[in-house]
Design a protein around this motif. Structure first.
Motif, short mmCIF file in Angstrom:
data_model
loop_
_atom_site.label_atom_id
_atom_site.label_comp_id
_atom_site.label_asym_id
_atom_site.label_seq_id
_atom_site.Cartn_x
_atom_site.Cartn_y
_atom_site.Cartn_z
N LEU A 193 0.82 -1.21 0.00
CA LEU A 193 0.00 0.00 0.00
C LEU A 193 0.86 1.26 0.00
N ILE A 194 1.89 1.27 0.83
CA ILE A 194 2.74 2.47 0.94
C ILE A 194 3.50 2.72 -0.35
N LEU A 195 4.17 1.69 -0.86
CA LEU A 195 5.02 1.86 -2.04
C LEU A 195 4.20 2.20 -3.28
N GLY A 229 -2.92 5.64 6.53
CA GLY A 229 -3.61 4.50 7.11
C GLY A 229 -2.72 3.28 7.22
N ALA A 230 -1.91 3.03 6.17
CA ALA A 230 -1.03 1.87 6.18
C ALA A 230 0.06 1.99 7.25
N ILE A 231 0.61 3.19 7.41
CA ILE A 231 1.63 3.40 8.43
C ILE A 231 1.05 3.16 9.82
N LEU A 232 -0.12 3.71 10.08
CA LEU A 232 -0.76 3.52 11.38
C LEU A 232 -1.10 2.05 11.63
N MET A 233 -1.64 1.38 10.63
CA MET A 233 -1.96 -0.03 10.79
C MET A 233 -0.70 -0.86 10.98
N GLN A 235 2.00 0.08 12.50
CA GLN A 235 2.42 0.27 13.89
C GLN A 235 1.58 -0.60 14.82
N ILE A 236 0.29 -0.66 14.56
CA ILE A 236 -0.61 -1.48 15.40
C ILE A 236 -0.24 -2.96 15.29
N LEU A 237 -0.01 -3.43 14.07
CA LEU A 237 0.32 -4.84 13.87
C LEU A 237 1.69 -5.18 14.45
N ARG A 238 2.62 -4.27 14.31
CA ARG A 238 3.98 -4.51 14.87
C ARG A 238 3.93 -4.60 16.38
N LYS A 239 3.20 -3.69 17.02
CA LYS A 239 3.10 -3.70 18.49
C LYS A 239 2.36 -4.96 18.97
#
Length: 244
Positions: A193-195, A229-233, A235-239
């Motif tokens: 999504l980001i790229l 949205g992808a960056i925030l998601m 972070q959530i998935l990584r945590k």
């Protein structure tokens, strides 16, 4: 180049449809191979494709019609006529993700696991499908003097379809490579999504046929929202992964 590849019983078969179909088939093949390596059941990708592909086509058309409503409200019979183009990839992605999520819930499969499997296939399909724009002489940029410009209606223009296709092929290769190093489920889809959104934002700025929302290009707005949205998601998935 003639947009019509050949005719069967008087029915025109367009290169646009052929190239989109090839993108879908190659994407299914890659995803099927990756799904087997992940230990999912053999027909999972085909089962998903049977509902996700039609949903993506409907979503792509609905998205295009919604943001071109000034025209289609006056020509309602044209809403279902896709033979002249009018499919937006963002609409396809949105519809495909929604159907994919429901599919995973029904099959009791991890959504992010399947999203990671499918992400390289999605960008590969986009890379191949963009060449349909070349055949139709659409989705190009404004005038340019660059040596790789292409001539359309006597004017040398940016081949924005080529820019996006090359970028997408590069992202496809990167996602396959990085899949072996991902740190949490969902990271490959997040990177996709980001790229893709970064490239689409800048390439969209060169195009002359953008869908508009007031003074803004819709694809650029969607790209910004997708990146945030992808960056925030991510972070959530990584945590969540760290907690687990």
């Amino acid at each position: 180049m003639d947009p019509i590849a050949f005719r069967i019983f008087g029915v025109d078969i367009a290169w646009y449809g052929i190239l989109i179909s090839l993108g879908i088939l190659f994407g299914i093949a890659v995803a099927t191979y990756r799904a087997k390596k992940e230990g999912l059941y053999n027909d999972v990708i085909m089962d998903l494709a049977l509902i996700a592909v039609p949903a993506a086509i409907v979503g792509a058309r609905a998205y295009y019609v919604i943001f071109s409503w000034d025209y289609y409200s006056k020509n309602p019979k044209e809403i279902i006529n896709t033979r002249n183009g009018g499919l937006a990839i963002h609409g396809a992605i949105i519809a495909g993700v929604l159907v994919g999520y429901l599919f995973c819930r029904y099959k009791k499969i991890g959504f992010w696991t399947l999203a990671d499997i499918c992400a390289p296939s999605i960008i590969l399909g986009q890379a191949i499908g963009r060449w349909g724009n070349f055949v139709n002489q659409e989705a190009h940029g404004g005038p340019t003097n660059l040596p790789w410009g292409i001539e359309i209606n006597g004017v040398k223009v940016h081949p924005t379809f080529l820019y996006e296709s090359l970028w997408n092929f590069g992202v496809f290769i990167f996602l396959l490579y990085y899949s072996k190093k991902k740190k949490y489920e969902g990271q490959i889809f997040i990177l996709y999504l980001i790229l893709y959104s970064i490239a689409r934002y800048f390439i969209e700025g060169l195009r002359t046929d953008s869908l508009m929302f007031g003074p803004f290009r819709v694809a650029q707005l969607i790209s910004i929202v997708s990146i945030i949205g992808a960056i925030l998601m991510g972070q959530i998935l990584r945590k969540r992964r760290i907690r687990e």
